[in-house]
Design an enzyme around this catalytic site. Sequence first.
Site, short mmCIF file in Angstrom:
data_model
loop_
_atom_site.label_atom_id
_atom_site.label_comp_id
_atom_site.label_asym_id
_atom_site.label_seq_id
_atom_site.Cartn_x
_atom_site.Cartn_y
_atom_site.Cartn_z
N THR A 97 -106.21 18.59 -54.79
CA THR A 97 -105.92 17.98 -53.47
C THR A 97 -107.02 18.67 -52.59
OG1 THR A 97 -103.71 18.12 -54.18
CG2 THR A 97 -104.06 18.28 -51.86
N LYS A 172 -101.62 12.43 -49.92
CA LYS A 172 -101.18 13.34 -50.61
C LYS A 172 -100.78 14.74 -49.58
CE LYS A 172 -100.38 16.77 -53.42
NZ LYS A 172 -100.72 17.44 -54.74
N LYS A 240 -102.80 26.13 -48.39
CA LYS A 240 -104.07 25.42 -48.32
C LYS A 240 -104.01 24.00 -47.92
CE LYS A 240 -105.28 23.40 -52.25
NZ LYS A 240 -105.14 22.31 -52.85
P1 NA7 Z 1 -104.40 26.86 -60.56
O1 NA7 Z 1 -103.63 27.23 -61.55
O2 NA7 Z 1 -104.53 28.01 -59.37
O3 NA7 Z 1 -105.92 26.72 -61.08
C1 NA7 Z 1 -106.82 26.26 -60.27
C2 NA7 Z 1 -108.39 25.93 -61.15
O4 NA7 Z 1 -109.15 25.88 -60.24
C3 NA7 Z 1 -108.52 26.89 -62.23
O5 NA7 Z 1 -109.09 26.16 -63.34
C4 NA7 Z 1 -109.46 27.81 -61.66
O6 NA7 Z 1 -110.41 28.23 -62.48
C5 NA7 Z 1 -110.19 26.49 -60.62
N1 NA7 Z 1 -111.30 26.96 -59.69
C6 NA7 Z 1 -110.69 27.93 -58.68
N2 NA7 Z 1 -111.85 28.32 -57.74
C7 NA7 Z 1 -112.77 27.74 -58.42
C8 NA7 Z 1 -114.07 27.72 -57.92
N3 NA7 Z 1 -114.52 28.24 -56.84
N4 NA7 Z 1 -115.00 27.22 -58.80
C9 NA7 Z 1 -114.83 26.49 -60.14
N5 NA7 Z 1 -113.64 26.56 -60.39
C10 NA7 Z 1 -112.51 27.01 -59.54
O7 NA7 Z 1 -103.91 25.57 -59.61
P2 NA7 Z 1 -103.14 24.37 -60.00
O8 NA7 Z 1 -103.51 23.88 -61.39
O9 NA7 Z 1 -101.84 24.51 -59.56
O10 NA7 Z 1 -103.78 23.07 -58.93
C11 NA7 Z 1 -104.97 22.39 -59.27
C12 NA7 Z 1 -105.03 21.15 -58.08
O11 NA7 Z 1 -103.96 20.43 -58.14
C13 NA7 Z 1 -104.82 21.87 -56.53
O12 NA7 Z 1 -105.91 21.21 -55.86
C14 NA7 Z 1 -103.44 21.75 -56.47
O13 NA7 Z 1 -103.42 21.76 -54.68
C15 NA7 Z 1 -103.07 20.44 -56.96
P3 NA7 Z 1 -110.29 29.80 -63.12
O14 NA7 Z 1 -109.24 29.61 -64.24
O15 NA7 Z 1 -109.54 30.45 -61.97
O16 NA7 Z 1 -111.46 30.34 -63.37
#
Ligand code: NA7
Length: 293
Positions: A97, A172, A240
Amino acid sequence: MQTRIGFAGLGLMGGRMARHYLEKGFPLTVWNRTPDRCAPLVAAGATQAKTPRELAERSDVVVACVSDPPAVERLVFAEDGLLAAARPGFTYLETSTISPSMARRVDEALRAKGARMLEAPVTGSKMGAEKGTLILMTGGPRALHDELMPVMMAIGSQAIYCGEMGQGSVVKLIGNGLISFMLAGLCEGLVLAKKAGIPQETVLEVVMASGYQSPYFPFKGAAIARRDWDTHFSIDLLVKDQTLALEEGAVHGVPMPGLAAIREVFQSARARGWGAEDIAAVYKVIESASGID
Ligand code: NA7
């Protein structure tokens, strides 16, 4: 030949979504910012990419599920980002999202390299991801929506076409605005019932027998009754989305006073250190503001 899937972002949602591709026989490569989180999927048969660029090189379709616009910025536009491997025939399916403007920016950059994109933010939270019953809201070319149905139906039960690029994200954000109102209403009502000496189950019984009903209320109501704040969707991520929705309202000149006020309640939950907890934990803010210890 089966479509080669790349999956970026193995968080609470993505880790569960990616598993369906393996189970349904798609060759799967995965990438996550914190590489250790790839281990369970690699053990189940996936290949691990070191960078998003390598992920894109190894895949026909990359499905992304990361937190927010800065995460997509890193995934796509960094030096080792997937844009570096974008080419004709490559497709990007964005299920995170994010803001509609970010979706359009990624789309433009990919199209400049002959690649294609469909945005498809999802709803259904942790259980929907686990069971493969997510609802996807798509934006982009209608023909691409149709072509990607097998990829989308590996993780979901329905994909609804919302319009051009960015419009899936708007739908969304509207949906998560509604969730915000429903939760705020539920929590205020349940705390009022408690202080008025009415069993919360009685309130839920009336809600579900009447025009007030939504499946959301018994789901979150039961979690609140158990004081179970185990995360299905975090307060941080809902704030967010509330912020993105308010920004979109500003772009279109739509006042959203209700959502603006409700966001402050969720912000209070973050300030109390509950940002990583489930959105139902906003109940504690209302409870505490009502003088209940
Ligand atoms: P989570 O469980 O907080 O997972 C977030 C994912 O995004 C996780 O794989 C993170 O990697 C990744 N992430 C966060 N910041 C970054 C940056 N800066 N660069 C690359 N990857 C990043 O969220 P959900 O799974 O509940 O939700 C995901 C989406 O679906 C979100 O948009 C919701 O609103 C709907 P990490 O493992 O922390 O290294």
